[in-house]
Design an enzyme around this catalytic site. Sequence first.
Site, short mmCIF file in Angstrom:
data_model
loop_
_atom_site.label_atom_id
_atom_site.label_comp_id
_atom_site.label_asym_id
_atom_site.label_seq_id
_atom_site.Cartn_x
_atom_site.Cartn_y
_atom_site.Cartn_z
N SER A 124 0.81 -1.23 0.00
CA SER A 124 0.00 0.00 0.00
C SER A 124 0.84 1.27 0.00
O SER A 124 1.91 1.33 0.63
CB SER A 124 -0.87 -0.02 1.26
N TYR B 104 -1.50 0.71 10.47
CA TYR B 104 -1.77 0.03 9.20
C TYR B 104 -0.52 0.07 8.30
O TYR B 104 -0.07 -0.95 7.78
CB TYR B 104 -2.97 0.71 8.50
N GLU C 81 0.24 3.66 1.72
CA GLU C 81 0.30 4.11 3.11
C GLU C 81 1.70 3.85 3.70
O GLU C 81 2.09 4.47 4.69
CB GLU C 81 -0.80 3.41 3.92
O1 F7E Z 1 -9.15 8.20 3.78
C1 F7E Z 1 -9.54 11.62 4.98
C2 F7E Z 1 -8.56 10.72 5.71
O2 F7E Z 1 -10.11 6.12 4.76
C3 F7E Z 1 -8.69 9.05 2.76
C4 F7E Z 1 -7.23 2.21 2.21
O3 F7E Z 1 -7.68 1.50 1.08
O4 F7E Z 1 -5.97 3.70 0.84
C5 F7E Z 1 -6.98 3.66 1.84
O5 F7E Z 1 -6.57 4.35 3.01
C6 F7E Z 1 -8.42 10.43 3.32
C7 F7E Z 1 -7.56 10.43 4.59
O6 F7E Z 1 -8.46 5.97 2.84
C8 F7E Z 1 -12.77 11.25 6.56
O7 F7E Z 1 -8.01 11.38 6.85
C9 F7E Z 1 -11.47 12.88 5.98
O8 F7E Z 1 -6.63 11.50 4.53
O9 F7E Z 1 -10.73 6.76 2.40
P1 F7E Z 1 -9.71 6.72 3.46
P2 F7E Z 1 -6.91 5.88 3.30
O10 F7E Z 1 -6.74 6.09 4.74
O11 F7E Z 1 -6.10 6.77 2.41
C10 F7E Z 1 -4.70 3.11 1.19
C11 F7E Z 1 -3.82 3.17 -0.02
C12 F7E Z 1 -4.85 1.75 1.77
O12 F7E Z 1 -4.01 0.89 1.58
C13 F7E Z 1 -5.97 1.55 2.73
O13 F7E Z 1 -6.25 0.16 2.92
O14 F7E Z 1 -9.67 11.00 3.71
N1 F7E Z 1 -10.86 11.73 5.62
N2 F7E Z 1 -12.63 12.62 6.57
C14 F7E Z 1 -11.65 10.69 5.95
N3 F7E Z 1 -11.51 9.36 5.80
C15 F7E Z 1 -12.50 8.57 6.25
N4 F7E Z 1 -12.39 7.22 6.09
N5 F7E Z 1 -13.62 9.08 6.86
C16 F7E Z 1 -13.82 10.42 7.04
O15 F7E Z 1 -14.81 10.85 7.59
#
Ligand code: F7E
Length: 320
Positions: free
Chosen positions: A124, A150, A126
């Site tokens: 990832s 993660y 990440e």
């Molecule tokens: O967050 C911001 C949050 O949870 C994206 C997974 O597939 O991609 C994914 O991880 C962004 C972040 O994805 C909310 O802070 C704001 O900056 O959709 P996400 P992620 O954390 O980038 C990577 C490549 C992986 O490998 C992972 O498995 O959005 N954000 N407000 C929020 N995110 C969430 N979930 N919810 C909110 O309310």
Amino acid sequence: MKAFITGIAGQDGSYLSEYLLEMGYEVHGMIRRQSTPENQESRIAHLESKIKTYYGDVKDRSSIDRILKEVQPDIIYNLAAQSHVRISFDIPQETFQTNAVGVLNMLEAYRGICPNARFYQASSSEMFGNSVDADGYQRITTPMHPVSPYGIAKLAAYNFVSHYRNAYKLHAVNGILFNHESERRASNFVTNKICKAAVMISNGLQKELALGNLDSFRDWGHSYDYVRAIHKIVTNDKAEDFVVATGMTFSVRQLCYIVFDKLGLDYSKHIKQDEKFIRPEELKYLRGDSKPIREKFGWHPQYTFESMIEEMIEYWKDRI
Ligand code: F7E
């Protein structure tokens, strides 16, 4: 050819199964026991008669051994993970057990039972944390300094895969995938959360949407495009790792603007910030350089950011 997919019931597992079936593969997959099986298997219910599933868990070595001995796969796709970054701060040990120790369990079972198979690990973006090259991209050579349980667990797994490849001459490879979405994405990830809420708001069923950090940037592609990249990476004759990304980046705020605007709404009137969605440490900016996979295999995404968002909005319009 027999494929074995851990995490088959997830977004990528379901698209990958469809793709492999189209190509004539026999598809086997591992699912975890859950109290509501309908929820667990909703993404693969339409494939029920075409694939074979087994109960197991990457944390349970005996289950992996049993399944690998029975299936004797040609390719193992290790997609199983605790995939939610924010939740990994709440359950760091469970995340590490699944995303790092679980991969080690898979590698050990693979080495012992079917070492002639190929092994794909879902790595990832990440793992990069807040490292960015001077030109504004992350690539395979960018230093990896993860900023979440993660990401730390995924980096341990990534290193184990490279180590097993080098030490035991196994065909084990990593795909470093940047964010990838679709209508099958769980609605607690930001893209689908925003699309669902915006459609609810436009139908008068909800007033506000609570989000965390609006100023982080992500490189968002479509899962359908990315499973094609996964297959190219693992069927490559040379065992090597690749980055899969669109090369475009948008902030969460821009995403909100685009989604709400497509529904004739002003996002700023409906979004509120809630501490509970803010992460203790945030990865601020992602933009991947996928030139090597584009040049070597001619891979490129078929979806644009807009067409992906439109598909997700249509999905919620139909359901709501
Ligand atoms: O967050 C911001 C949050 O949870 C994206 C997974 O597939 O991609 C994914 O991880 C962004 C972040 O994805 C909310 O802070 C704001 O900056 O959709 P996400 P992620 O954390 O980038 C990577 C490549 C992986 O490998 C992972 O498995 O959005 N954000 N407000 C929020 N995110 C969430 N979930 N919810 C909110 O309310």
